[in-house]
Design an enzyme around this catalytic site. Structure first.
Site, short mmCIF file in Angstrom:
data_model
loop_
_atom_site.label_atom_id
_atom_site.label_comp_id
_atom_site.label_asym_id
_atom_site.label_seq_id
_atom_site.Cartn_x
_atom_site.Cartn_y
_atom_site.Cartn_z
N SER A 143 0.87 -1.17 0.00
CA SER A 143 0.00 0.00 0.00
C SER A 143 0.91 1.22 0.00
O SER A 143 2.11 1.11 0.31
CB SER A 143 -0.85 -0.01 1.27
OG SER A 143 -1.48 1.24 1.47
N TYR A 156 -1.91 -1.19 10.27
CA TYR A 156 -1.92 -1.21 8.80
C TYR A 156 -0.57 -0.71 8.28
O TYR A 156 0.07 -1.36 7.45
CB TYR A 156 -3.08 -0.36 8.27
CG TYR A 156 -3.40 -0.63 6.82
CD1 TYR A 156 -4.07 -1.79 6.43
CD2 TYR A 156 -3.03 0.27 5.82
CE1 TYR A 156 -4.36 -2.03 5.09
CE2 TYR A 156 -3.32 0.03 4.49
CZ TYR A 156 -3.98 -1.12 4.13
OH TYR A 156 -4.26 -1.38 2.80
#
Ligand SMILES: NC(=O)c1ccc[n+]([C@@H]2O[C@H](COP(=O)([O-])OP(=O)(O)OC[C@H]3O[C@@H](n4cnc5c(N)ncnc54)[C@H](O)[C@@H]3O)[C@@H](O)[C@H]2O)c1
Length: 278
Positions: A143, A156
């Site tokens: 990401s 995350y």
């Protein structure tokens, strides 16, 4: 090795969003597919739709956080298609919240799925690719959070940055061995998907992050567009896949701040490329 017609692509998290987009693009290119997801009914639907379009597809319900299930996925691919060419370690989940308020179980879930899933994918499939001796490609979905940290996304950020580190390490190791296996890491900003459904956090008074992220993701890049960019990178054997070019400014600023030893500053401004929370 031609990575087009007849190549075998294994894709985790294939029942939705980015994984589904990758599966559809691989099918369009005539690849044979091994699709995995934890969601059995969504997986069956994607599989049926691709088969109806004429693709050769096998699917297997898999929790990528469980090593034995990823081993079974590999065995299923070998049994059905005799080998594997591309491995997409893509499955992932979201968790927002203040880092000190996120529960042990929530931290562990992100570590198991977002990081454990990629570790298991590498440990199960890279020895197979090496043994096959016909080349291959490992593509890990990290990401933008793998390169830039946003507040309220600690597990995350942590797991995605670990996926970037793992991918880079794998790339160096395969080069050391002169192995014909390429590695790519995908670092997108917002992509339209269902990922916010996996978030186990509701906004609190001082924090509208899930709502903001939800909006960004709803309006995000189309998974089909992302998949086309990913396959371009695969064709070119390119390691870095940064589909949202506007964030390069923020990345440059981060490296500058490290080199200058100045304190990091978060700016929630899409135009400046720092609203990078996905
Ligand atoms: N959507 C974004 O904006 C965005 C941006 C950057 C990176 N990503 C990453 O892309 C990947 C795909 O996410 P998405 O956005 O398509 O979300 P999504 O929720 O639409 O798709 C993820 C799929 O993974 C599956 N999954 C979840 N946990 C699993 C597990 N333990 N084992 C197997 N399958 C599991 C889900 O059932 C779902 O089908 C994730 O790694 C995510 O972190 C997403």
């Amino acid at each position: 090795m031609s990575r087009q017609t007849g190549s075998v692509a294994v894709i985790t998290g294939a029942a939705s969003g980015i994984g589904r987009g990758l599966a559809e693009e691989a099918a369009r290119r005539g690849m044979r597919l091994v699709l995995a997801d934890r969601d059995a009914s969504a997986l069956a639907q994607v599989c049926a739709a691709l088969q109806a379009g004429g693709s050769e597809v096998v699917s297997r319900v898999t929790d990528v956080g469980q090593l034995a299930q990823v081993e079974a996925l590999r065995d299923c691919a070998v049994e059905r298609f005799g080998g594997v060419d591309l491995v997409f370690n893509n499955a992932g989940v979201m968790q927002t919240g203040y880092s000190w308020e996120i529960s042990q179980a929530q931290w562990q879930r992100l570590l198991d799925v977002n990081l454990g899933g990629v570790i298991h994918g590498i440990r199960c499939f890279v020895p197979l690719l090496l043994r096959q001796g016909r080349g291959g490609h490992v593509i890990n979905t990290a990401s933008l959070a793998g390169l830039l940290s946003s507040p309220l996304l600690a597990p995350y950020n942590v797991t995605k940055q670990a996926v970037v580190a793992l991918s880079e390490t794998l790339h160096y190791e395969l080069a050391l061995l002169d192995a014909p296996i390429a590695v790519s890491v995908i670092c997108p900003g917002a992509v339209a998907s269902s990922i916010m459904a996996s978030n186990q956090h509701s906004d609190t008074a001082g924090d509208g992050l899930s709502q903001l992220l939800g909006e960004r993701i709803r309006e995000g890049m189309n998974p089909a567009e992302l998949a086309a960019l990913v396959f371009e990178a695969i064709d070119a054997k390119r390691f870095w896949v940064l589909p949202h070019k506007e964030f390069k400014v923020a990345l440059q600023r981060r490296v500058r701040s490290i080199l200058d030893e100045t304190n990091p500053q978060f700016q929630l401004s899409a135009s400046e490329g720092e609203a990078h929370a996905s």
